[in-house]
Design a protein around this motif. Structure first.
Motif, mmCIF file in Angstrom:
data_model
loop_
_atom_site.group_PDB
_atom_site.id
_atom_site.type_symbol
_atom_site.label_atom_id
_atom_site.label_comp_id
_atom_site.label_asym_id
_atom_site.label_seq_id
_atom_site.Cartn_x
_atom_site.Cartn_y
_atom_site.Cartn_z
ATOM 1 N N PHE A 134 -10.745 6.851 -8.881
ATOM 2 C CA PHE A 134 -11.207 8.298 -8.356
ATOM 3 C C PHE A 134 -10.545 9.111 -9.717
ATOM 4 C CE2 PHE A 134 -11.424 6.452 -4.279
ATOM 5 C CZ PHE A 134 -12.644 7.039 -3.749
ATOM 6 N N THR A 135 -11.232 10.092 -9.891
ATOM 7 C CA THR A 135 -10.960 10.959 -10.915
ATOM 8 C C THR A 135 -10.975 12.299 -10.412
ATOM 9 O OG1 THR A 135 -11.655 9.794 -12.672
ATOM 10 C CG2 THR A 135 -11.261 12.008 -13.299
ATOM 11 N N MET A 136 -9.747 13.333 -10.648
ATOM 12 C CA MET A 136 -9.964 14.323 -9.996
ATOM 13 C C MET A 136 -9.666 15.554 -11.112
ATOM 14 S SD MET A 136 -7.821 15.198 -6.330
ATOM 15 C CE MET A 136 -6.320 14.061 -6.869
ATOM 16 N N LEU A 137 -10.461 16.672 -10.880
ATOM 17 C CA LEU A 137 -10.266 17.799 -11.759
ATOM 18 C C LEU A 137 -9.477 18.664 -10.979
ATOM 19 C CD1 LEU A 137 -10.797 19.481 -14.597
ATOM 20 C CD2 LEU A 137 -12.992 20.053 -13.515
ATOM 21 N N ARG A 138 -8.469 19.354 -11.610
ATOM 22 C CA ARG A 138 -7.652 20.326 -11.132
ATOM 23 C C ARG A 138 -7.859 21.581 -11.921
ATOM 24 N NH1 ARG A 138 -1.896 18.158 -9.136
ATOM 25 N NH2 ARG A 138 -2.004 20.013 -8.134
ATOM 26 N N LYS A 139 -8.123 22.653 -11.407
ATOM 27 C CA LYS A 139 -8.461 23.696 -12.271
ATOM 28 C C LYS A 139 -7.784 25.178 -11.597
ATOM 29 C CE LYS A 139 -12.038 26.082 -14.372
ATOM 30 N NZ LYS A 139 -13.579 26.448 -14.683
ATOM 31 N N LYS A 140 -6.981 25.761 -12.475
ATOM 32 C CA LYS A 140 -6.289 26.915 -11.915
ATOM 33 C C LYS A 140 -7.178 28.090 -12.111
ATOM 34 C CE LYS A 140 -2.012 29.550 -12.801
ATOM 35 N NZ LYS A 140 -1.035 29.691 -13.711
ATOM 36 N N PHE A 141 -7.215 28.975 -10.885
ATOM 37 C CA PHE A 141 -8.248 30.248 -11.128
ATOM 38 C C PHE A 141 -7.564 31.235 -11.317
ATOM 39 C CE2 PHE A 141 -10.555 27.044 -8.552
ATOM 40 C CZ PHE A 141 -11.847 27.149 -9.152
#
Length: 141
Positions: A134-141
């Motif tokens: 699994f690959t996760m993209l974590r993004k700061k808003f």
């Protein structure tokens, strides 16, 4: 490759999550999914029986995704799921069903599925073997 169906009564935790009464009947659907001959996913889904409006749940083809069953038989479209992701060794019964040996960890998703009106309609536990990446993209808003 295997599906087990049964009825259970909701305990306090499940009733709270699904916004149903304690001791209300829920359908439990356990599935094991293979990749070739190798077990790779084991899932346990809990759905309130009242959603099926008097239908005989055992007459339904549960080999299709639960989302499709809810749409086709209950008119409910699951549009959101909230998932908690855990690493786990799981209990011995789950490990046997996935033919795991040793201390191989599993990834577990504890999910609640919601329809359009933010109504919870299912709770699921899904166990994934190391067959998956699994690959996760974590993004700061």
């Amino acid at each position: 490759d295997s599906i087990v169906l049964r009825l259970e009564t909701a305990d306090a935790e499940l009733a709270d999550i699904l916004k149903i009464d304690v001791a209300e009947s829920v359908i439990v659907c356990e599935k094991r999914i293979l990749a070739g001959e190798i077990p790779v996913i084991y899932s346990i889904d809990y759905l309130p029986l009242h959603l099926f409006d008097g239908m005989t749940y055992t007459d339904i083809d549960w080999s299709v995704p639960v989302f499709d069953i809810l749409d086709r038989y209950c008119g409910l479209n699951v549009v959101t799921t909230i998932s908690k992701v855990y690493a786990t060794n799981a209990d011995p019964a789950v490990r046997r069903k996935l033919s795991l040996s040793g201390d191989e960890a599993l990834m577990m998703l504890d999910e609640v599925g919601f329809c359009k009106l933010s109504r919870p309609v299912m709770r699921s536990f899904e166990f994934f073997t190391n067959f998956f990446e699994f690959t996760m993209l974590r993004k700061k808003f």
